[in-house]
Design an enzyme around this catalytic site. Structure first.
Site, mmCIF file in Angstrom:
data_model
loop_
_atom_site.group_PDB
_atom_site.id
_atom_site.type_symbol
_atom_site.label_atom_id
_atom_site.label_comp_id
_atom_site.label_asym_id
_atom_site.label_seq_id
_atom_site.Cartn_x
_atom_site.Cartn_y
_atom_site.Cartn_z
ATOM 1 N N ASP A 180 74.789 134.806 15.431
ATOM 2 C CA ASP A 180 74.236 133.595 14.827
ATOM 3 C C ASP A 180 72.731 133.755 14.622
ATOM 4 O O ASP A 180 71.983 133.998 15.569
ATOM 5 C CB ASP A 180 74.528 132.397 15.734
ATOM 6 C CG ASP A 180 74.381 131.070 15.029
ATOM 7 O OD1 ASP A 180 73.401 130.899 14.282
ATOM 8 O OD2 ASP A 180 75.242 130.192 15.211
ATOM 9 N N SER A 229 74.054 126.333 10.577
ATOM 10 C CA SER A 229 75.223 127.099 11.012
ATOM 11 C C SER A 229 76.533 126.450 10.575
ATOM 12 O O SER A 229 77.524 127.151 10.345
ATOM 13 C CB SER A 229 75.220 127.252 12.536
ATOM 14 O OG SER A 229 74.192 128.104 12.950
ATOM 15 N N ASP A 496 75.454 134.062 10.165
ATOM 16 C CA ASP A 496 75.720 132.917 9.309
ATOM 17 C C ASP A 496 74.474 132.497 8.533
ATOM 18 O O ASP A 496 74.571 131.873 7.485
ATOM 19 C CB ASP A 496 76.276 131.740 10.111
ATOM 20 C CG ASP A 496 75.544 131.517 11.422
ATOM 21 O OD1 ASP A 496 74.584 132.258 11.709
ATOM 22 O OD2 ASP A 496 75.933 130.608 12.174
#
Length: 662
Positions: A180, A229, A496
């Site tokens: 992430d 996200s 992401d």
């Protein structure tokens, strides 16, 4: 024959070009992907896999004292030489819901927004809405379609939809690793502090460095430059862009966060895959965040508000056609119970509900996880909120004592027995293999705190979690080879979204710390930063070969930073007493909104760095840059080159043979 085909292609191109309208400029909008008073969702240029389910909603807006005309219609036609526009309800054979109406407000520009923030109730513009929705629509015939909303006595909003064909299945399994917030610059920095080098050449490489295919992903949102996200992970799981905070839906303007038009998820498609294509497959979700957090929730949830975490827990087993994943591992225990610190929906004991209603084996610590050898679906929740980061789990363990993190809520004790990411991934693979070796499976595994530590500018903790992700990738490849699944499994590693982190030199912290904290001393401290020929190698060493530096408090560190940050102090040294808090609330501010200033307790002997964002931001934010994607295994060639984030869904769907074609 050639002339006929050419004419048909020209006609299709002409039909599409008449619909095209560039995204509207500006920071504020009435509703994402709706630049006019007539809205169609899915919007222009949406793409679908043949046979996927999706919802359609139209909205007609009127501002201020005007009222929307409720006499509107929706038609659809396939873009071809002889196709006719047909009433959408008759064509789709889906009866629309009863017409709805509601009101909302929005800010037209920055001046209106900040006036609203200061409490001016008249700064926002009121909007009145009439709307109709069609639920669970399918288009099984590939091709290009034009959808037209007619409203307000002759006005139109047009959208082109593309339905992609279903192709032959290429792989039995797919693992999607998500770091992430991970960027190429972070990977470079992680390699620098963990891998040996001689004469400027690395003697070893990261596991992700060894992947044969490399591509880049563009991450823009539906209606903004910078993604969060939720809607970025949603793009990976649906093939549709969305707006900030949204999961598996296009956000409409209604008040409820659960009636927005949905798109079918990879996991949902996999669960209902036809026997012809191999039968319903398995689903695994592994994360170091709360399992209700944006990226893991994008695998199974539908809501425009990612913060509806209590309901998101319920959606996994009680939602419409729920995913009911085979493996769910991570944090977020407080949303499963109503005991100490609990926030479960309606006080429900979801540990019991998952176990009794869906047959889950529930484990709440590392010891229980590693002991489990069964075939039942596995729910492992190891922390009340996000799991502690790798550095605190493995190096600065006293920091675990700072919070009451028992995932069961039975005590106010900390969660001291948390697994590492690689242990969760391998255990998840074991369960998926036992349950779905024949049909195949999809796993999403997230190193969540690469992002969660980049936000508070805690770069050491972020890079450590990136290295934990890389170790997990290596362990996964070993497990797949050992179990003879390596040739049947596509592995993807990506992010992401991005952060604006980069390294621009190195820092001699001994020299840095030798000066006083006054203005003259701060000037000298900056001279400890070496650039170009003085950007010497940092002091990190991995002598034991575990993939992590043996010592994190070293003399020569990285001169690193981001482009987007609040006012803070920086000393380029690890925070050994827990995650950084770079900025704090300025209680003396006269503004109605919160204003943040540099935290005097964070890096108190560091240099001052005035913020680069609006003063109501407490931490750093995401950035624009493309993110890398690494691919290995059957179908990996599809992921080379530059691609949109929505294309990742379509390529995974192609590899797994999802969808249903007429």
């Amino acid at each position: 024959m050639v002339k006929v085909v050419s004419f048909a292609l020209i006609s299709i191109a002409a039909a599409i070009s008449t619909v095209a309208a560039l995204d509207p400029v500006g920071q504020f909008k009435r509703l994402g992907a709706c630049p006019t008073l007539g809205c169609v969702f899915p919007p222009d240029r949406a793409e679908f896999i043949a046979g996927a389910h999706f919802d359609v909603r139209v909205e007609v807006h009127a501002e201020n004292d005007a009222k929307p005309n409720t006499n509107y219609s929706l038609t659809i036609q396939k873009v071809s030489k002889h196709a006719k526009a047909l009433d959408f309800s008759k064509w789709s054979k889906v009866k629309p819901n009863a017409q709805e109406s509601w009101d909302f407000t929005y800010n037209k520009d920055a001046a209106a927004y900040w006036k609203t923030m200061e409490g001016d109730k008249n700064a926002a513009t009121p909007v009145h809405v009439a709307s109709t929705a069609w639920r669970k629509v399918q288009i099984k015939e590939p091709g290009t379609y034009k959808v037209i909303l007619k409203y307000n006595n002759g006005k139109t909003t047009e959208a082109i939809w593309t339905v992609n064909p279903v192709t032959k299945r290429k792989a039995k399994n797919v693992i999607l690793f998500i770091g992430d917030g991970m960027t190429t610059a972070m990977i470079t920095a992680a390699r620098l502090i963990s891998q040996p080098h001689i004469s400027g050449k690395y003697q070893k490489h990261l596991n992700m460095d060894k992947f044969p295919v490399l591509g880049h992903i563009m991450t823009h949102s539906l209606d903004s430059l910078i993604t969060d996200s939720a809607n970025s992970a949603s793009a990976y799981n649906t093939g549709h862009k969305s707006s900030a905070g949204a999961l598996g839906v296009y956000p409409d303007s209604s008040k409820t966060p659960f009636d927005d038009p949905r798109q079918e998820l990879i996991a949902e498609l996999l669960r209902r895959r036809s026997k012809k294509n191999g039968g319903a497959g398995g689903v695994g979700i592994v994360t170091t965040a709360e399992v209700q957090d944006a990226t893991p929730a994008a695998v199974y949830a539908h809501t425009r508000d990612r913060d509806q975490k209590s309901t998101i827990v319920d959606q996994m087993i009680h939602g419409a056609n729920p995913v009911v994943a085979d493996v769910i591992l991570g944090g977020g225990g407080k949303y499963f119970h109503s005991k100490i610190g609990g926030k479960s929906l309606n006080g429900t004991d979801y540990y019991a509900a998952y176990s009794k209603e869906r047959g889950y084996k529930v484990v709440n610590d590392r010891t229980q996880l590693l002991k489990y050898k069964g075939k039942d679906p596995l729910l492992g929740i190891f922390h009340s909120t996000n799991m502690d980061v790798w550095l605190d789990r493995n190096v600065y363990k006293n920091n675990l004592l700072l919070s009451a993190s028992d995932p069961t809520g039975a005590t106010e004790k900390p969660a001291l027995d948390q697994p590492n990411l690689d242990e969760m991934v391998v255990k998840g693979l074991e369960v998926l293999d036992k349950r779905h070796r024949k049909e195949g499976w999809f796993m999403m595994a997230e190193a969540a705190s690469v992002d969660k530590m980049m936000h508070p500018l805690d770069y050491d903790r972020a890079l450590a979690d990136l290295l934990e992700l890389d170790k997990s990738i290596g362990k996964t490849k070993e497990w797949l080879k050992k179990n003879k699944l390596d040739k049947d499994t596509l592995i993807l590693v990506t992010a992401d979204h991005a952060h604006s982190f980069d390294v621009y030199g190195s820092v001699d912290t001994q020299y840095f710390n030798s000066f006083s904290d006054d203005s003259e001393g701060e000037l000298e401290k900056k001279n400890s930063i070496g650039t170009y020929e003085n950007s010497g190698w940092p002091s990190y060493v991995d002598a034991n070969g575990d993939g992590f530096p043996d010592e994190w408090k070293v003399r020569y560190t990285l001169a690193a930073g981001t482009a987007a940050f609040p006012s803070h102090r920086e000393d380029f040294q690890i925070s050994i007493n827990g995650t950084r808090v770079p900025a704090v609330y300025q209680s003396s501010s006269h503004h109605h909104y919160k204003v943040y200033e540099a935290n005097p307790k964070d890096d108190p002997h560091g240099i001052n760095k005035p913020g680069t964002m609006s003063v109501n931001e407490q931490v750093g934010v995401h950035s624009l840059q493309d993110v890398p994607i690494f691919a290995s295994g059957p179908g990996s060639h599809l992921f080379a080159g530059i691609q949109d984030n929505t294309e990742i869904f379509h390529k995974i769907a192609e590899v797994l043979g999802l969808g249903e074609q007429a």
